[in-house]
Enzyme design. Structure first.
Site, PDB file in Angstrom:
ATOM      1  CB  SER B  39      -4.274 -12.244  -4.805  1.00 38.90           C
ATOM      2  OG  SER B  39      -3.688 -13.463  -4.437  1.00 38.90           O
ATOM      3  CB  SER B  44      -8.130 -16.367   3.411  1.00 39.32           C
ATOM      4  OG  SER B  44      -8.720 -17.612   3.649  1.00 39.32           O
ATOM      5  CB  SER B 111     -15.352  -9.951  -4.599  1.00 36.33           C
ATOM      6  OG  SER B 111     -14.873  -9.588  -3.325  1.00 36.33           O
TER       7      SER B 111
END
Lengths: 202, 202
Positions: B39, B44, B111
């Site tokens: 994270s 993204s 993931s």
């Protein structure tokens, strides 16, 4: 963009390609063509024929049906009422992703319950959901019986089979009705293409 | 096609637009760019930047990430090991549908487990799965903490948080490694575009 590592770009915002961007590039809007009707009514045949026509027009379109969904994404689901609902919910959510990507998505599932179809409808904008009722009387569907499912249902091999031992709730106000026992495939395809043109989707 | 009703077309076969047809029309092949990493590593951001570049080249591409998947298709899933696995399985299956539609799909999810990523990999052809490991040391990710999640994890508000209280299993042989704490976004995007060109996907 700067040449600094990511970490130094504290004010950098994700550049997101929007549905509008994609539609502009594609030259058409996106929507869901939700085909519903009895097994054997011709949903998949019609969805694929419309998809073929859209492809020939070089538009972005895609068919979701039992072939690519039931054994993949929804391979963990059975035919209980809960699983049927979850089946339709996921198909609706995937349709929404395709619509977000600027694609005209054609779904071909019996989807016998009004409430479930309403769930799918509410996931996208009002003008983006086009319910196509592929209407065909039960006797005709049973005569066609392309997959031999009615025979199995009559023999009791398939419990809760739509039209035989489970209800099909007819759409109350579908955007389109195609009577597949009275209309040719060509005419039906034309009817759907004309609708998309009239609504300025394509 | 004939002008007879559907029922009389007993030898009529569905005309299916194939992945090859779509690729030919698009002028490029399709694949999954599977971004994995901690994270805050920049998955993204990077996926959206690559998507933007592909869009500018008028190619068909789409980003699947938490924004459009976690609250929609996978809104029924939590963060237990079983739900995490189901989350990745569904993302893999949806990616497969997009690939089938000729789209380059970019997935941006932590993931963290090798086995789960392997499930997604095996759904498509060998050359269609490109694992992109967005590598960034934990301290750096925690410093960035764009969503304030590390802070919550340290406070015990989020149990089983990857990197803090749950493992991240590094890819053993990813197709690409992007060190986001050393490389700029521009350079990283270029690295991925070059890879796609070299593999003759675009």
């Amino acid at each position: 963009m700067s040449q600094k590592p990511f970490a130094d770009n504290i004010h950098w915002h994700d550049s997101v390609v929007t549905k509008q961007d994609r539609s502009q590039l594609n030259g058409h809007k996106s929507c869901v063509l939700w085909f519903t009707g009895l097994s054997g009514s011709g949903k998949s045949t019609l969805a694929n024929a419309v998809n073929q026509r859209l492809f020939e027009k070089k538009l972005s379109s895609y068919v979701l049906d039992g072939d690519n969904v039931r054994h993949g994404l929804n391979g963990d689901l059975g035919f209980s009422p809960e699983d049927r609902q979850e089946n339709i919910r996921r198909i609706g959510e995937v349709s929404k992703l395709f619509v977000d990507n600027g694609t005209i998505v054609l779904t071909a599932f019996v989807s016998p319950y009004r409430d479930d179809r309403m769930i799918a409808r509410k996931l996208v904008a009002k003008e983006e959901f086009i319910e196509v009722y592929v209407k065909c009387n039960l006797e005709e569907c049973e005569n066609r019986d392309p997959k031999g499912l009615y025979k199995k249902a009559r023999n009791g091999e398939i419990p809760e089979f739509t039209g035989i031992s489970a209800p099909y709730e007819e759409p109350e106000s579908p955007e389109l009705v195609i009577s597949s026992d009275e209309t040719s495939i060509d005419t039906s395809v034309e009817q759907i293409i004309t609708f998309l043109e009239k609504k300025q989707i394509i």
